[in-house]
Design an enzyme around this catalytic site. Structure first.
Site, PDB file in Angstrom:
ATOM      1  N   GLU A 131      57.719  16.796  13.153  1.00 35.52           N
ATOM      2  CA  GLU A 131      57.364  18.202  12.943  1.00 35.52           C
ATOM      3  C   GLU A 131      57.553  18.509  11.454  1.00 35.52           C
ATOM      4  O   GLU A 131      58.666  18.492  10.946  1.00 35.52           O
ATOM      5  CB  GLU A 131      58.246  19.118  13.799  1.00 35.52           C
ATOM      6  CG  GLU A 131      57.959  20.593  13.575  1.00 35.52           C
ATOM      7  CD  GLU A 131      58.741  21.515  14.518  1.00 35.52           C
ATOM      8  OE1 GLU A 131      58.901  21.180  15.711  1.00 35.52           O
ATOM      9  OE2 GLU A 131      59.207  22.567  14.051  1.00 35.52           O
ATOM     10  N   ASN A 183      59.733  30.329  19.608  1.00 33.04           N
ATOM     11  CA  ASN A 183      60.617  31.361  20.164  1.00 33.04           C
ATOM     12  C   ASN A 183      59.724  32.128  21.133  1.00 33.04           C
ATOM     13  O   ASN A 183      59.069  33.093  20.775  1.00 33.04           O
ATOM     14  CB  ASN A 183      61.173  32.254  19.056  1.00 33.04           C
ATOM     15  CG  ASN A 183      62.115  31.470  18.156  1.00 33.04           C
ATOM     16  OD1 ASN A 183      62.905  30.656  18.620  1.00 33.04           O
ATOM     17  ND2 ASN A 183      62.028  31.703  16.856  1.00 33.04           N
ATOM     18  N   LYS A 207      62.133  17.491  13.552  1.00 34.79           N
ATOM     19  CA  LYS A 207      61.800  17.957  12.196  1.00 34.79           C
ATOM     20  C   LYS A 207      61.979  16.824  11.195  1.00 34.79           C
ATOM     21  O   LYS A 207      62.754  15.897  11.431  1.00 34.79           O
ATOM     22  CB  LYS A 207      62.684  19.139  11.808  1.00 34.79           C
ATOM     23  CG  LYS A 207      62.340  20.413  12.561  1.00 34.79           C
ATOM     24  CD  LYS A 207      63.080  21.627  11.997  1.00 34.79           C
ATOM     25  CE  LYS A 207      62.758  22.871  12.838  1.00 34.79           C
ATOM     26  NZ  LYS A 207      63.326  24.106  12.288  1.00 34.79           N
ATOM     27  N   ASP A 252      66.759  21.739   8.249  1.00 37.56           N
ATOM     28  CA  ASP A 252      65.773  22.740   8.627  1.00 37.56           C
ATOM     29  C   ASP A 252      64.766  22.997   7.518  1.00 37.56           C
ATOM     30  O   ASP A 252      64.828  24.033   6.854  1.00 37.56           O
ATOM     31  CB  ASP A 252      66.520  24.041   8.969  1.00 37.56           C
ATOM     32  CG  ASP A 252      65.664  25.033   9.718  1.00 37.56           C
ATOM     33  OD1 ASP A 252      64.487  24.723   9.919  1.00 37.56           O
ATOM     34  OD2 ASP A 252      66.178  26.090  10.100  1.00 37.56           O
ATOM     35  N   LYS A 262      61.131  24.896  22.805  1.00 35.07           N
ATOM     36  CA  LYS A 262      62.360  25.042  22.027  1.00 35.07           C
ATOM     37  C   LYS A 262      63.412  25.542  23.010  1.00 35.07           C
ATOM     38  O   LYS A 262      63.271  26.626  23.570  1.00 35.07           O
ATOM     39  CB  LYS A 262      62.150  26.060  20.908  1.00 35.07           C
ATOM     40  CG  LYS A 262      63.421  26.451  20.161  1.00 35.07           C
ATOM     41  CD  LYS A 262      63.114  27.404  18.997  1.00 35.07           C
ATOM     42  CE  LYS A 262      64.370  27.799  18.248  1.00 35.07           C
ATOM     43  NZ  LYS A 262      64.087  28.674  17.090  1.00 35.07           N
ATOM     44  N   GLU A 266      69.179  28.511  18.668  1.00 34.02           N
ATOM     45  CA  GLU A 266      68.977  29.828  18.062  1.00 34.02           C
ATOM     46  C   GLU A 266      68.686  30.895  19.111  1.00 34.02           C
ATOM     47  O   GLU A 266      67.768  31.705  18.968  1.00 34.02           O
ATOM     48  CB  GLU A 266      67.852  29.764  17.022  1.00 34.02           C
ATOM     49  CG  GLU A 266      68.138  28.723  15.949  1.00 34.02           C
ATOM     50  CD  GLU A 266      67.112  28.650  14.828  1.00 34.02           C
ATOM     51  OE1 GLU A 266      65.949  28.989  15.076  1.00 34.02           O
ATOM     52  OE2 GLU A 266      67.499  28.259  13.720  1.00 34.02           O
ATOM     53  N   GLU A 269      58.305  28.337   4.415  1.00 34.26           N
ATOM     54  CA  GLU A 269      59.428  29.254   4.638  1.00 34.26           C
ATOM     55  C   GLU A 269      60.498  29.142   3.555  1.00 34.26           C
ATOM     56  O   GLU A 269      60.995  30.146   3.056  1.00 34.26           O
ATOM     57  CB  GLU A 269      60.036  28.959   6.014  1.00 34.26           C
ATOM     58  CG  GLU A 269      61.287  29.762   6.295  1.00 34.26           C
ATOM     59  CD  GLU A 269      61.893  29.446   7.667  1.00 34.26           C
ATOM     60  OE1 GLU A 269      61.320  28.635   8.416  1.00 34.26           O
ATOM     61  OE2 GLU A 269      62.939  30.036   7.980  1.00 34.26           O
ATOM     62  N   ARG A 312      61.477  19.842  21.672  1.00 39.37           N
ATOM     63  CA  ARG A 312      61.988  19.823  20.298  1.00 39.37           C
ATOM     64  C   ARG A 312      63.449  19.359  20.232  1.00 39.37           C
ATOM     65  O   ARG A 312      64.264  19.723  21.087  1.00 39.37           O
ATOM     66  CB  ARG A 312      61.863  21.204  19.659  1.00 39.37           C
ATOM     67  CG  ARG A 312      60.416  21.634  19.519  1.00 39.37           C
ATOM     68  CD  ARG A 312      60.320  23.027  18.956  1.00 39.37           C
ATOM     69  NE  ARG A 312      60.292  23.087  17.523  1.00 39.37           N
ATOM     70  CZ  ARG A 312      60.966  23.956  16.785  1.00 39.37           C
ATOM     71  NH1 ARG A 312      61.807  24.803  17.350  1.00 39.37           N
ATOM     72  NH2 ARG A 312      60.846  23.980  15.489  1.00 39.37           N
TER      73      ARG A 312
HETATM   74  C1  BDP Z   1      63.897  27.974  11.279  1.00 40.13           C
HETATM   75  C2  BDP Z   1      63.190  29.282  11.170  1.00 40.13           C
HETATM   76  C3  BDP Z   1      63.081  29.983  12.497  1.00 40.13           C
HETATM   77  C4  BDP Z   1      62.480  29.039  13.522  1.00 40.13           C
HETATM   78  C5  BDP Z   1      63.294  27.771  13.571  1.00 40.13           C
HETATM   79  C6  BDP Z   1      62.702  26.744  14.513  1.00 40.13           C
HETATM   80  O1  BDP Z   1      63.904  30.099  10.260  1.00 40.13           O
HETATM   81  O2  BDP Z   1      62.280  31.118  12.319  1.00 40.13           O
HETATM   82  O3  BDP Z   1      62.423  29.635  14.764  1.00 40.13           O
HETATM   83  O4  BDP Z   1      63.329  27.176  12.298  1.00 40.13           O
HETATM   84  O5  BDP Z   1      62.125  25.777  14.008  1.00 40.13           O
HETATM   85  O6  BDP Z   1      63.722  27.279  10.081  1.00 40.13           O
HETATM   86  O7  BDP Z   1      62.805  26.870  15.720  1.00 40.13           O
END
Ligand code: BDP
Length: 713
Positions: A400, A223, A373, A378, A300, A304, A406, A337
């Site tokens: 990834e 981010n 990922k 996630d 990214k 989000e 988390e 990504r």
């Molecule tokens: C999520 C996380 C977030 C990350 C996002 C990502 O909660 O903080 O920015 O993945 O991988 O699991 O971009």
């Protein structure tokens, strides 16, 4: 006495009496447990010849000295370099070795790659060689590991090359030093003191990473803040790159897609706009003037809230290719990504990356690698492998993993992530028939990828022990090892980590290994058994939140994923539901598609199941769920008991720290069990089966349990 029998003498050493803060990670180099072992290795370490000169040679020399001081508790004589040619341990590039030593290697070095090394025992001498300085450094760490784990030098005969080219840590570190999803303090990058002050921790970070073969680091959050691309920060990033270079580690930066607008007021960031393309070319040129071996960008986009090509009606390939063109002339790459999903949830969220990227297969430039990922959602405690791994034959994909936990208890739970990673790496995609494992996709052998890579989202922070939980160091360690060779045996990785970090005492090794290898299933049981997913608390993701519902985004709630009602629970992803299963090979559809024989760990991931459905275990769904939560709690208690048996064998600093965290883990396992069973029990309307303990509080207590400032957001 035969030389080998020294390895089974007794193990207690005064070293254990000193509290250890964990800063030295697996590079403890603690004293040998008895005189015989010490003498055995000293012969070699005191008669070492390091041939050649370079910044990396300096690193090697320092590491040998550090190890020597640790092993023998004294300074080495004469810098460990024996006079004359009588050395017992030779370290040098093939081209630098004296003729007679090189001759002894014969043609056994032909398979050596750029970063590989060989270590051979030949006629009383150990010869460590490589084609490059970095190969030599990797070999040095490998040799020291053999000594740390008490292996016999007479048996050395190996040639190692990494199986994957890019072995990266991804730091989600912000410029203000907070770390997104970081649970071990603040960012270790002290931006304000950079570039002038190079902290010792940067050097030790590079040492630790080099010791496990990591060769790249993306130092800023995905981010992204565009400021990192300005001269103020490029100068600082360059200072880090300079510090890491002798360790073979390249620096990468995250690129905010609309940086041309943010930094230079361009009216658009459209990847097909010539002015935007020129902006990135100029920016790349500028970056390379600061960091001549800059690795490239990690991006990214369209996810989000991050800007991306979608904003201009363009594809992910348009976006990636524009950046790739800008860095191509300098040898840079773009890691783009695949974590792209739409805030309006037009389809099952877990389908979206595949649906978007699969049609773009083959449309990316050569220096783009798509970073995927491990699972399609996630970083949940358990997910099936991401279907893209079986789907992109023409586009290199990299893995990834999330090393920071988390969704797995964050800093205070002990869970051996390598167990999860191995499950994913060894999953068969069937892309080219049986045996088409994810690891073969990643190492490039399945589809002949020219670019290969693997990234781990870092769990490192300013905590003295780097990772919060002492045992989370093992995840960093295992990540590096699996990045080097994704087929490595995780039991061995755990064992080496324990031996290097704690002790070679067989009781410590056996007990800790037992805990580690069981810890993953235990955690899954007390958090998300039977394929449950995304039932963590909102936003910070710490603790249970199966009741999370409403708010701006459906796909950020728990109810979207479990859809519980009085009749049943689970997400139907078969043909009768979202059909996300169609993204996998036919072989998997046969395994996962049938509610009757789907492995229990993915039952509710793929199916919607009535509460009273009888399962193969003889229990109905509700009973099975309750018993698994209970089993998880009992597992956590078992871990605690096992650990307490080691009190006499572990230094008090780390023993007590881990014991205290295990206490939290047991309490939180109970919290998960009680909260989830109380919540789901409202729907199943069945009593807890015998053997499941009554919850400590009522549901209202858990619903109203709030904590401020949970770290990592
Ligand atoms: C999520 C996380 C977030 C990350 C996002 C990502 O909660 O903080 O920015 O993945 O991988 O699991 O971009």
């Amino acid at each position: 006495m035969k030389k080998t029998s020294i390895f089974i003498l007794f193990w207690i050493s005064p070293f254990f009496l000193h509290a250890n803060d964990g800063y030295k990670l697996w590079l403890q180099y603690y004293p040998f447990e008895n005189h015989a072992i010490a003498t055995y290795y000293r012969d070699y370490l005191e008669n070492t010849k390091l041939v050649g000169e370079s910044a990396t040679h300096e690193v090697i020399r320092n590491e040998l000295n550090t190890a020597f001081k640790g092993f023998f508790e004294k300074e080495p004589a004469s810098q460990l370099v024996s006079e004359g040619d009588n050395a017992l341990l030779w370290i040098g590039k093939i081209e630098d070795l004296p003729k007679d030593i090189r001759a002894q290697l014969g043609n056994k070095n032909t398979a050596l790659g750029e970063e590989g090394y060989l270590i051979r025992y030949i006629k009383g001498k150990v010869i460590l060689s490589a084609n490059t300085d970095i190969g030599l450094l990797y070999g040095t760490f490998a040799l020291l590991k053999k000594i740390q784990t008490r292996q016999k030098l007479e048996e050395l005969n190996e040639l190692e090359n990494p199986r994957i080219q890019l072995r990266m840590l991804n730091h989600w570190d912000n410029l203000n030093r907070t770390v997104e999803r970081g649970y071990a303090g603040f960012s270790i990058w002290n931006w304000h003191r950079l570039p002038q002050h190079i902290d010792q921790q940067y050097i030790d970070y590079a040492r630790a990473n080099a010791s496990i073969g990591i060769n790249g680091t993306s130092i800023t959050n995905v981010n992204a803040n565009a400021l990192v691309l300005t001269p103020e920060y490029l100068e600082k990033a360059a200072a880090l790159a300079d510090a890491f270079r002798p360790y073979g580690i390249k620096v990468y930066l995250t690129a905010r897609f609309n940086a041309p607008m943010v930094l230079d007021n361009l009216p658009t960031a459209d990847p097909l706009d010539p002015n935007v393309q020129q902006w990135w070319k100029d920016k790349a040129k500028e970056i390379y003037s600061y960091i001549p071996d800059f690795g490239g960008f990690l991006v990214k986009a369209d996810s989000e809230g991050q800007p991306g090509p979608h904003n201009y009606g363009r594809t992910q390939a348009d976006g990636a290719n524009m950046l790739a063109e800008a860095v191509q002339a300098y040898g840079g790459i773009v890691m783009w990504r695949a974590f792209v999903y739409n805030e309006h949830t037009p389809t099952d969220r877990i389908r979206q990356a595949y649906d978007e990227f699969k049609p773009l297969d083959g449309k990316f430039r050569d220096n783009v690698i798509v970073q995927v990922k491990n699972g399609p959602l996630d970083f949940q405690p358990r997910e099936p492998f991401h279907p893209l791994f079986g789907a992109m034959q023409e586009t290199p994909l990299m893995m990834e993993f999330q090393v920071t936990k988390e969704y797995l208890g964050q800093d205070t739970h002990w869970v051996n992530l390598a167990s999860m990673w191995e499950e994913v790496l060894q999953s068969d995609t069937y892309a080219k028939g049986q045996g088409s494992t994810v690891s073969k996709v990643l190492d490039g052998s399945l589809h002949d990828y020219k670019l290969t890579g693997i990234a781990g989202v870092s769990n490192i922070g300013t905590d003295r022990n780097w990772t919060g939980h002492h045992t989370a160091q093992a995840d960093w360690y295992a990540f590096g090892n699996l990045a080097w060779n994704p087929n490595q045996n995780i039991e061995k990785i755990a064992e080496y980590w324990i031996r290097m970090t704690f002790s070679n005492d067989p009781e410590v090794v056996q007990t800790m290994k037992g805990i580690m290898l069981n810890s993953y299933e235990i955690l899954v049981d007390y958090m998300t058994p039977l394929g449950l997913h995304h039932i963590m608390a909102r936003s910070h993701h710490w603790g249970p939140g199966p009741w999370v519902t409403g708010g701006g985004r459906d796909d950020w709630t728990a109810t979207y994923y479990h859809k519980v009602n009085n009749d049943s629970i689970g997400f139907d992803r078969t043909e009768t539901g979202s059909n996300a299963m169609a993204q996998y090979a036919q072989e998997w559809k046969e395994v996962w598609g049938n509610e009757e024989n789907v492995p229990m760990e993915f039952l509710l991931w793929f199916h919607r199941v009535p509460w009273n459905k009888k399962l193969s275990t003889g229990n109905n769904l509700w009973e099975e769920m309750a018993l698994r939560y209970q089993k998880g709690v009992e597992g956590a208690r078992w871990m605690q008991k096992e650990w307490s048996s080691l009190e006499e064998n572990i230094d008090p600093g780390r023993f007590n720290h881990i014991a205290s965290f295990l206490n939290i883990q047991v309490n939180e396992a109970e919290w998960w069990r009680d909260a989830c069973l109380l919540y789901f029990g409202q729907f199943s309307k069945m009593p807890l089966p015998p053997g499941v303990e009554a919850p400590k509080h009522d549901l209202n207590y858990y619903l109203n349990f709030k904590r401020n400032f949970v770290p990592g957001i």
